[in-house]
Design a protein around this motif. Structure first.
Motif: not given
Length: 332
Positions: A57-73
């Motif tokens: 299994s793996y975790r995932e996220i579909e980004l909704q904004s540019e601001a989420q990039r670093e936060q998700a990492l």
């Protein structure tokens, strides 16, 4: 099915208490969503192949904004995900900020090749080589001697696609006209099928009877309008032939699915560094299946396959837009 997990709370606690349990990989989709029928969906397909083969299994996220990039990492890294696979050139700057803070975590950057980061696997594709082949097919299929290209966001990567396409078309017909448009200059250009449709109609009015879309979700509008208006289209990244059987001449395959699958399969043993996937590595190519077989003549297939072998052997050189920020076969 993919096991959906929160980036916060319980997932982080579980990662910290799991002891010797194998770390789960994570996948960060670029803007446009994982079911864009193109770039992101290819990544999703690669991850799903890994799930089906391993039961993992793996975790995932579909980004909704540019601001989420670093936060998700950072959230995936804190939760113990390893490796963390990222999609698109826009992840380069956030990775440059984050990767050094988590030296024991492996990261994967698809469409990024310029970072100085020892714990990042950077994967580039020779999109111009695959685009050259579909450009040849477009020229051979065209009856009007005018073909089109519709890109997404106006960035060097997409001009790289267009440049290869124009070279392939002009290798078949030096007098062919190649009409090129970009959808926009912001990330919204990847998910604007209405604008894609408008640009398609504009190119048809200029005589284009085959149009290649390299525009993410925007390309869905291009392919739909081309089918409605009775001309041929060319898909990109994923095999899009099935979207309009008998109307899509081919799709330029960019094997993002293979890159993601191999990264997840390697897990924490992933080899980092810079890697290139071109025709020789079967990282790009063209799609042939039951949906487009009637459109691709034996002559067309033979010519394209011969060109493929010559490019691999170094007998035919496809100019890269990256080399000098211009294209010998196309003016933007």
């Amino acid at each position: 099915m993919t096991l959906m997990k929160s980036l916060m709370g319980a997932a982080a606690s579980l990662a910290l208490t799991a002891g010797a349990a194998l770390a789960e990989p994570a996948l960060i989709f670029d803007l446009g969503g994982k079911f864009d029928k193109s770039f992101n969906e290819a990544a999703h397909n690669g991850a799903q192949r890994w799930v089906e083969e391993t039961g993992g299994s793996y975790r995932e996220i579909e980004l909704q904004s540019e601001a989420q990039r670093e936060q998700a990492l950072r959230r995936f890294a804190e939760a113990g995900s390893n490796p963390i696979v990222t999609m698109g050139f826009a992840m380069a700057d956030p990775l440059g900020q984050v990767a050094a803070d988590y030296p024991d975590t492996k990261f994967v950057a698809v469409d990024v090749t310029w970072l100085d980061a020892p714990n990042v696997r950077q994967i580039g594709f020779a999109e111009h080589e695959g685009s050259y082949l579909v450009g040849m097919m477009a020229a051979m299929a065209s009856k009007s001697d005018t073909v089109g290209f519709i890109g997404g966001m106006d960035i060097p990567l997409i001009r790289h696609f267009a440049c290869g396409y124009a070279q392939g078309a002009k290798a078949v017909n030096p007098d062919i006209t190649v009409v090129a448009n970009m959808t926009g200059t912001t990330p919204a250009a990847w998910n604007d099928p209405v604008k894609g449709s408008e640009l398609t109609k504009s190119q048809i009015s200029q005589g284009a009877d085959v149009i290649y879309a390299a525009a993410g979700g925007t390309g869905v509008g291009v392919l739909q309008t081309a089918a409605d208006e009775g001309i041929l289209s060319i898909g990109v990244d994923s095999n899009q032939n099935h979207l309009h059987p008998g109307k899509v001449l081919t799709s330029m395959l960019k094997r993002v699915d293979v890159a993601v699958y191999e990264a997840m399969k390697a897990g924490e043993n992933l080899e980092t560094g810079v890697f290139s996937m071109g025709l020789a590595e079967e990282g790009v190519g063209y799609a042939l299946d039951d949906n487009n077989a009637p459109l691709v003549s034996d002559e067309m297939k033979a010519a394209v396959d011969a060109a493929r072998e010559k490019i691999i052997a170094g007998e035919v050189s496809v100019a890269s837009y990256y080399e000098n920020d211009s294209c010998p076969a196309l003016s933007f």
